[in-house]
Write an enzyme that holds these catalytic residues in place. Structure first.
Site, PDB file in Angstrom:
ATOM      1  N   SER A 176      86.549  37.669  67.830  1.00 29.36           N
ATOM      2  CA  SER A 176      87.001  37.491  69.206  1.00 29.36           C
ATOM      3  C   SER A 176      88.515  37.656  69.246  1.00 29.36           C
ATOM      4  O   SER A 176      89.252  36.923  68.587  1.00 29.36           O
ATOM      5  CB  SER A 176      86.601  36.102  69.707  1.00 29.36           C
ATOM      6  OG  SER A 176      86.912  35.946  71.063  1.00 29.36           O
TER       7      SER A 176
ATOM      8  N   SER B 247      87.997  34.068  65.288  1.00 34.65           N
ATOM      9  CA  SER B 247      89.110  34.537  66.110  1.00 34.65           C
ATOM     10  C   SER B 247      89.853  35.650  65.382  1.00 34.65           C
ATOM     11  O   SER B 247      89.784  35.755  64.153  1.00 34.65           O
ATOM     12  CB  SER B 247      90.084  33.397  66.403  1.00 34.65           C
ATOM     13  OG  SER B 247      90.950  33.163  65.301  1.00 34.65           O
ATOM     14  N   ASP B 248      90.569  36.462  66.133  1.00 34.78           N
ATOM     15  CA  ASP B 248      91.526  37.356  65.494  1.00 34.78           C
ATOM     16  C   ASP B 248      92.704  36.508  65.019  1.00 34.78           C
ATOM     17  O   ASP B 248      92.795  35.303  65.314  1.00 34.78           O
ATOM     18  CB  ASP B 248      91.973  38.446  66.472  1.00 34.78           C
ATOM     19  CG  ASP B 248      92.401  39.722  65.764  1.00 34.78           C
ATOM     20  OD1 ASP B 248      92.766  39.656  64.569  1.00 34.78           O
ATOM     21  OD2 ASP B 248      92.398  40.786  66.404  1.00 34.78           O
ATOM     22  N   ALA B 249      93.625  37.115  64.280  1.00 34.73           N
ATOM     23  CA  ALA B 249      94.736  36.379  63.672  1.00 34.73           C
ATOM     24  C   ALA B 249      95.531  35.621  64.736  1.00 34.73           C
ATOM     25  O   ALA B 249      95.977  36.206  65.724  1.00 34.73           O
ATOM     26  CB  ALA B 249      95.643  37.336  62.913  1.00 34.73           C
TER      27      ALA B 249
END
Length: 558
Positions: free
Chosen positions: A240, A287-289
């Protein structure tokens, strides 16, 4: 969720756990303190070999570690093996296995997604993905943040560029499904990204929260189709991203206001209502970074980090200060901003992913002899040779010969990569010299007027793949030439000229009159050798462009 509901969740796809594995998840969860549970919400990035690195990671005890590889095979393997044997809870070891310079540096050189899309052979994509996955598993990896199912629509995008399988939804789908199948068959959990879909905003979520501007009908016909297909295929995780989807949020909340532009990584509507509810995804949402500006620009980190979990993600990706971030989660758990129900659900899914990979049964042996084998290198190179695409050759330049084109003048970026050494030389220059050509590389610090006069050929050699944290990719004439006046010179009316791109495929937007253009998509040496063979007429250019290299310009094909 009740314990019974959580257990039932793990018996379904994509976990498909038996009773023994479900019991392990439940027992492991019950054995953890709250502090340990919070640690298990994080995947931490790791790079280099600081002597304190292993201790730092062990003491924090995250769910997993994403490794960025720069060492040799034996050193990297030893580092991974030390960490996984010291862990109380089995670790997820992940990487962005996207091919080219994002694959294992000591493994076979694999084409990136855009190159595979240019070949457009699903069996070849499956074979390349199998090689990458087999090598990763042999090293001790078990999770890849691939495939990318973004769409190359906004050609200026520096974040999609060569990471996607192109602009056609059907082509993206068939190659992504082949990659998912190949990775998961080798025991590597696949991840589709970047939810809810990147490629229509030409900005980079490393720098800004990007916006998917599609209507719901348009989204369903494109990204909805891709994500539903991946879910149906059993993909184990979805990333996401820091991307908003205003159309869906406004359907759920007509007066959404600024909430319509909330990044998916902290959006309950996009993670829970859309991805889990409408698409039926039951796997892990990561999650993305969270160091990206697309995340941090939305709100203070103390607020945002707990919201990642509360709003539907199961794992928080990356942290500059994991201890501080864990404190933010603990505070939110204490004051009710993070519910225990969401904490438990996230952990059951994270542990369920580990069990689905067999990690509850023990640490699998590393098999370093399977990494970078001669057979895999040869096969990957054979596939790579099919990717270079002749976009146009209006002057009839090709094939080259030493007799006609002995003296070559080269403008080049060198290899540009934000994750690696920038400005490294292209091997093609020395390859051309080995063929008998006399090659002069332009000196930007001593730019002369029309320096290519008297030469037989001018080559522009570009090597910019996807460039994280760069707002746009474009033909930087001043940067290539070295100064303002020289940037305006165009050689092709006086000297035969070609542009070869080992990366970004859209330079014709800035050079529509360039008479000869070859797109080769990736910077590896094997790709450069493939282009050389095409230039010399030893092999045909068989790649077909998976994007519009003319950028919609009416004059660019001529």
């Amino acid at each position: 969720m009740t314990d019974q509901t959580l257990r039932a969740m793990l018996s379904g796809a994509p976990f498909n756990l038996d009773q023994a594995a479900i019991d392990w998840v439940a027992a492991t969860h019950a054995s953890l303190s709250d502090a340990e549970k919070i640690g298990q919400l994080f995947v931490i990035s790791s790079m280099g070999f600081d002597p304190t690195e292993a201790d730092r990671l062990r003491d924090f005890a995250p769910a997993g570690i994403t490794r960025f590889f720069f060492g040799d095979k034996a050193t990297e393997a030893g580092f991974i093996d030390q960490l996984r044997r010291e862990a109380k809870v089995p670790l997820l070891f992940s990487a962005d296995l996207e091919g080219s310079r994002m694959s294992l540096p000591f493994g076979a050189e694999a084409p990136n997604p855009l190159a595979l899309a240019a070949i457009d052979d699903v069996d070849a994509t499956h074979e390349v993905s199998t090689i990458m996955a087999r090598e990763a598993a042999a090293l001790g990896m078990n999770w890849s943040f691939t495939p990318v199912i973004d769409i190359n629509h906004a050609f200026r995008s520096s974040i999609v560029a060569t990471r996607s399988f192109g602009a056609d939804v059907a082509r993206v789908q068939r190659h992504a499904l082949a990659a998912i199948d190949a990775f998961q068959a080798q025991g590597i959990a696949a991840t589709v990204k970047h939810w809810p879909g990147e490629g229509f905003d030409d900005r980079d979520q490393h720098l800004v929260t990007t916006i998917n501007p599609l209507s719901l009908a348009e989204w369903e016909a494109s990204f909805g189709t891709l994500y539903r297909a991946a879910v149906d295929a059993g993909v184990k995780s979805v990333m996401s991203a820091h991307i908003a989807l205003p159309a869906f949020v406004r359907e759920m909340m007509a007066d959404a206001g600024v909430e319509a532009f909330r990044p998916a990584s902290v959006s309950r509507y996009l993670n829970i209502d859309l991805l889990r509810g409408r698409l039926g995804f039951n796997g892990v949402i990561v999650s993305d970074a969270t160091m990206m500006a697309g995340f941090g620009a939305w709100g203070p980190r103390a607020q945002m980090i707990p919201e990642v979990i509360e709003n539907g993600c199961d794992i928080i990706l990356f942290s500059d200060d994991p201890v501080e971030d864990a404190g933010f989660v603990a505070a939110a758990l204490a004051d009710g901003r993070l519910s225990r129900a969401r904490l438990d659900e996230a952990l059951f899914r994270s542990l369920g992913l580990k069990a689905s990979l067999g990690l509850h049964k023990g640490v699998p042996a590393q098999q370093l002899d399977l990494i970078g084998t001669a057979a895999d290198r040869t096969r990957a190179a054979e596939i790579t040779r099919r990717a270079p695409t002749l976009v146009k050759d209006v002057q009839g330049l090709l094939p080259l010969s030493v007799e006609k084109h002995r003296r070559i003048y080269v403008y080049t970026t060198g290899v540009v990569s934000p994750m690696h050494t920038a400005g490294g030389p292209l091997a093609l220059v020395d390859m051309l010299r080995a063929e008998g050509f006399e090659v002069t590389v332009h000196d930007r610090d001593n730019a002369q007027m029309n320096p290519w006069k008297g030469y037989d050929l001018v080559l522009y050699l570009m090597a910019e793949e996807t460039l994280l944290s760069r707002e746009r990719i474009f033909m930087n004439w001043a940067g290539l030439a070295g100064q303002f006046l020289r940037a305006m010179e165009r050689p092709w009316h006086d000297v035969p000229t070609a542009l070869i791109s080992f990366g970004y495929p859209y330079y014709l937007y800035d050079a529509p009159r360039m008479p000869c253009v070859i797109n080769a998509y990736a910077t590896m040496d094997t790709m450069q050798q493939a282009v050389l063979d095409g230039l010399m007429g030893r092999a045909p250019f068989t790649g077909t462009s998976p994007v519009d290299p003319f950028c919609g310009l009416p004059d660019a094909p001529f």
